[in-house]
Design an enzyme around this catalytic site. Structure first.
Site, PDB file in Angstrom:
ATOM      1  N   CYS A   1       0.884  -1.182   0.000  1.00  0.00           N
ATOM      2  CA  CYS A   1       0.000   0.000   0.000  1.00  0.00           C
ATOM      3  C   CYS A   1       0.912   1.220   0.000  1.00  0.00           C
ATOM      4  O   CYS A   1       1.032   1.913   1.000  1.00  0.00           O
ATOM      5  CB  CYS A   1      -0.916  -0.011   1.218  1.00  0.00           C
ATOM      6  SG  CYS A   1      -1.780  -1.587   1.484  1.00  0.00           S
ATOM      7  N   ALA A   2       1.565   1.480  -1.124  1.00  0.00           N
ATOM      8  CA  ALA A   2       2.796   2.268  -1.124  1.00  0.00           C
ATOM      9  C   ALA A   2       2.633   3.770  -1.320  1.00  0.00           C
ATOM     10  O   ALA A   2       3.504   4.535  -0.887  1.00  0.00           O
ATOM     11  CB  ALA A   2       3.749   1.731  -2.202  1.00  0.00           C
ATOM     12  N   ALA A   3       1.594   4.237  -2.008  1.00  0.00           N
ATOM     13  CA  ALA A   3       1.502   5.667  -2.315  1.00  0.00           C
ATOM     14  C   ALA A   3       1.382   6.486  -1.028  1.00  0.00           C
ATOM     15  O   ALA A   3       0.763   6.037  -0.062  1.00  0.00           O
ATOM     16  CB  ALA A   3       0.309   5.931  -3.225  1.00  0.00           C
ATOM     17  N   PRO A   4       2.004   7.678  -0.995  1.00  0.00           N
ATOM     18  CA  PRO A   4       2.698   8.367  -2.083  1.00  0.00           C
ATOM     19  C   PRO A   4       4.163   7.995  -2.268  1.00  0.00           C
ATOM     20  O   PRO A   4       4.832   8.576  -3.112  1.00  0.00           O
ATOM     21  CB  PRO A   4       2.584   9.847  -1.682  1.00  0.00           C
ATOM     22  CG  PRO A   4       2.634   9.803  -0.182  1.00  0.00           C
ATOM     23  CD  PRO A   4       1.871   8.555   0.199  1.00  0.00           C
TER      24      PRO A   4
ATOM     25  N   ASP B   1       1.540  -0.911   4.968  1.00  0.00           N
ATOM     26  CA  ASP B   1       1.180   0.318   5.668  1.00  0.00           C
ATOM     27  C   ASP B   1      -0.293   0.537   5.351  1.00  0.00           C
ATOM     28  O   ASP B   1      -0.644   1.240   4.404  1.00  0.00           O
ATOM     29  CB  ASP B   1       2.050   1.482   5.211  1.00  0.00           C
ATOM     30  CG  ASP B   1       1.807   2.734   6.022  1.00  0.00           C
ATOM     31  OD1 ASP B   1       1.673   2.624   7.250  1.00  0.00           O
ATOM     32  OD2 ASP B   1       1.742   3.827   5.423  1.00  0.00           O
TER      33      ASP B   1
ATOM     34  N   ARG C   1      -3.128   7.775  -7.218  1.00  0.00           N
ATOM     35  CA  ARG C   1      -2.054   7.895  -6.236  1.00  0.00           C
ATOM     36  C   ARG C   1      -0.739   7.309  -6.742  1.00  0.00           C
ATOM     37  O   ARG C   1       0.321   7.628  -6.204  1.00  0.00           O
ATOM     38  CB  ARG C   1      -2.479   7.220  -4.929  1.00  0.00           C
ATOM     39  CG  ARG C   1      -3.528   8.002  -4.158  1.00  0.00           C
ATOM     40  CD  ARG C   1      -4.138   7.199  -3.014  1.00  0.00           C
ATOM     41  NE  ARG C   1      -3.160   6.691  -2.068  1.00  0.00           N
ATOM     42  CZ  ARG C   1      -2.631   7.374  -1.066  1.00  0.00           C
ATOM     43  NH1 ARG C   1      -2.983   8.642  -0.889  1.00  0.00           N
ATOM     44  NH2 ARG C   1      -1.769   6.817  -0.241  1.00  0.00           N
TER      45      ARG C   1
ATOM     46  N   GLY D   1       6.738   7.411   0.424  1.00  0.00           N
ATOM     47  CA  GLY D   1       7.746   7.680   1.442  1.00  0.00           C
ATOM     48  C   GLY D   1       8.445   6.413   1.920  1.00  0.00           C
ATOM     49  O   GLY D   1       9.670   6.351   2.005  1.00  0.00           O
ATOM     50  N   LYS D   2       7.668   5.395   2.224  1.00  0.00           N
ATOM     51  CA  LYS D   2       8.264   4.146   2.724  1.00  0.00           C
ATOM     52  C   LYS D   2       8.950   3.376   1.596  1.00  0.00           C
ATOM     53  O   LYS D   2       9.948   2.695   1.819  1.00  0.00           O
ATOM     54  CB  LYS D   2       7.200   3.317   3.428  1.00  0.00           C
ATOM     55  CG  LYS D   2       6.667   3.999   4.697  1.00  0.00           C
ATOM     56  CD  LYS D   2       5.547   3.215   5.334  1.00  0.00           C
ATOM     57  CE  LYS D   2       5.062   3.892   6.621  1.00  0.00           C
ATOM     58  NZ  LYS D   2       4.423   5.199   6.370  1.00  0.00           N
TER      59      LYS D   2
ATOM     60  N   CYS E   1      -1.613   4.190  11.020  1.00  0.00           N
ATOM     61  CA  CYS E   1      -1.470   5.461  11.726  1.00  0.00           C
ATOM     62  C   CYS E   1      -2.766   5.759  12.470  1.00  0.00           C
ATOM     63  O   CYS E   1      -3.326   6.850  12.377  1.00  0.00           O
ATOM     64  CB  CYS E   1      -1.092   6.595  10.774  1.00  0.00           C
ATOM     65  SG  CYS E   1      -2.249   6.863   9.408  1.00  0.00           S
TER      66      CYS E   1
END
Length: 507
Positions: free
Chosen positions: A111-114, A180, A140, A116-117, A233
């Site tokens: 679940c990568a966008a945008p 994430d 995204r 950062g990780k 989060c």
């Protein structure tokens, strides 16, 4: 101004935190902490610390992360455009640190966008192994692809697929998987008041079902002995400990790697105290939950049928045929969607919905070979993948991606136009100055750097160019800021014609 929290949320947090609630509630009147993470694909940590134009303070849980002072504008400096750092919320740096990525790993950011990780993972891989970055939301993926290009990732694939389809395509394939997960976002209420307005009592339950489906898919894609990190989060136990407890009950081959209660991390709630929570009243960051899981099954389980071949498949070797790089079959896979200009394509196969007469594969590869000899003096490694007249170097062979919605099959090299190879912007951003036979460096604190980033033409005498032995000044030049690449330009008779993409320019 303090954030106005929903009453039902406040009541639930009182029950969760007890005597700690007042300290927790007080943080909503504070200014959120900001940070940057050094992109070690391009620059070592200490080197960036020496040249950073403002003071930075180390983040305890991330060796490459630093708090930035209030009023700093790291996005308005040429170093940001050179990809030397990524602007990231401090707590969000923790999950990848716990993933334990090593150079050579196969990593899936589900679940990568945008991005950062994903950029954090790419830096840890140091160009070895491979990264598959996926996001289910097509819009995204634009930011995801751009951020990976900005950081100079050479071994990243970007997909726009469901977790289930990725698991079907790559069962038991990945060494490490990051989820994430999409969540109710309660940990970001202080940072983003829109999340407060969108929240109601039913929001956590809505996301919990989605998170469980993602976990199920990820379990099938992880190889035996692999590591899976699940993070959110948010604070709600049903999205955190509750989901992991349910997952473990159905997957006895997985166990929790102890994390909680050490350093900056508080332990998770029962029955999973070995998971971790970051609380805004205990750390300089927003709220996060993290669970580290290990697949304890023996090798051979759940690995049959991967279209990428056996899980021991080498990643991105160069394949040579008669002294020339072999070109895979140019299938017109309906699901493949590749952006040919450095942004997202709205059509299929990179064609924007219309049929195109392509230059032959042999002509494309011949033009590319001529360019690499003349401009680079070396051959980038990977599996060549063609979409029309556009060439990528991928860490996986084409057949491994057939049928998947592919935004980026790998490192974008460029395209052939009128018989000539035109290098892509992502090729430039991933190069070091010594990897181009022509380069020029602009001062990060000077007007030239900003002028270039605005797309302006520069006057540069030939004696400022760094030329490899035997290279003539005329031609493509790798433009750098304080020796770190930012893009292409073409030099002729003292004029540096700007090739910086319009969508990337300083505004």
């Amino acid at each position: 101004m303090a954030v106005q929290l929903p009453h039902s949320f406040s009541e639930r947090m009182k029950n969760l935190l007890g005597r700690e609630y007042e300290a927790f509630a007080e943080t909503y009147g504070e200014i959120p902490h900001t940070g940057v993470r050094v992109n070690t694909l391009k620059i070592p940590v200490e080197a960036l610390r020496r040249i950073m134009p403002f003071g930075i303070e180390p983040i305890p849980w991330c060796s490459t992360g630093f708090y930035t002072p209030e009023g700093a504008r790291p996005g308005k400096h040429p170093y940001y455009h050179a990809g030397l750092y990524y602007i990231q919320e401090p707590s969000a740096m923790a999950p990848v640190e716990l993933l334990g990525v090593l150079p050579g790993d196969r990593v899936l950011d589900l679940c990568a966008a945008p991005g950062g990780k994903s950029t954090q993972i790419a830096a840890k891989l140091q160009g070895r192994g491979m990264l598959v970055s996926n996001d289910l939301h097509s819009e995204r993926t634009k930011a995801l692809a751009k951020n990976l290009e900005l950081c100079g990732a050479r071994n990243a694939i970007v997909l726009n697929e469901s977790p289930e389809r990725i698991a079907e395509a790559f069962p038991g394939f990945f060494d490490r998987i990051l989820i994430d997960a999409p969540c109710s976002g309660e940990g970001m209420f202080r940072k983003d008041e829109d999340m407060v307005r969108q929240w109601d009592e039913s929001t956590p339950a809505k996301y919990a079902g989605m998170q469980r489906e993602i976990l199920q898919a990820a379990a099938r894609a992880l190889k035996p002995g692999g590591t899976l990190v699940y993070s959110t989060c948010t604070f709600s136990p049903e999205e955190n400990e509750g989901g992991i407890t349910e997952f473990l009950a159905g997957h006895p081959q997985f166990s929790v790697v102890p994390v909680g209660g050490t350093g900056s991390f508080a332990p998770g709630f029962q029955p999973l105290p070995d998971t971790a929570r970051l609380w805004p009243h205990k750390v300089k960051g927003e709220g996060h939950f993290i669970a580290v899981l290990r697949h304890e099954a023996t090798a051979g389980e759940d690995t049959a049928g991967t279209r990428a071949g056996d899980p021991s498949l080498p990643v991105a070797p160069r394949r040579e045929t008669g002294g020339r790089t072999a070109v895979p079959r140019k299938d017109k896979t309906p699901e493949s969607r590749v952006d040919n200009r450095g942004g997202r394509s709205s059509g299929r196969n990179g064609s924007r919905g219309r049929s195109v007469a392509f230059t032959s594969e042999g002509d494309i590869m011949a033009a590319y070979a001529e360019f690499t000899r003349e401009q680079l003096g070396w051959q980038p490694e990977g599996f060549p993948i063609l979409f029309g007249e556009h060439l990528y170097m991928s860490p996986l062979p084409r057949e491994a991606l057939d049928g998947l919605k592919t935004v980026r099959p790998g490192w974008y090299m460029g395209q052939v136009r009128n018989g000539r190879f035109i290098p892509g912007h992502p090729l430039a951003t991933a190069l070091a100055p010594h990897e181009s036979r022509r380069s020029v460096s602009l001062a990060g604190d000077g007007a030239e750097a900003v002028s270039y980033l605005k797309g302006e033409t520069l006057s540069i005498p030939s004696d400022r160019l760094r030329l490899a032995p035997g290279a003539a000044p005329k031609g493509y030049v790798l433009v750098c800021i304080d020796e770190y690449s930012v893009g292409w330009a073409k030099w002729q008779e003292g004029i540096l014609k700007n090739e910086y993409p319009a969508g990337w320019r300083w505004t």
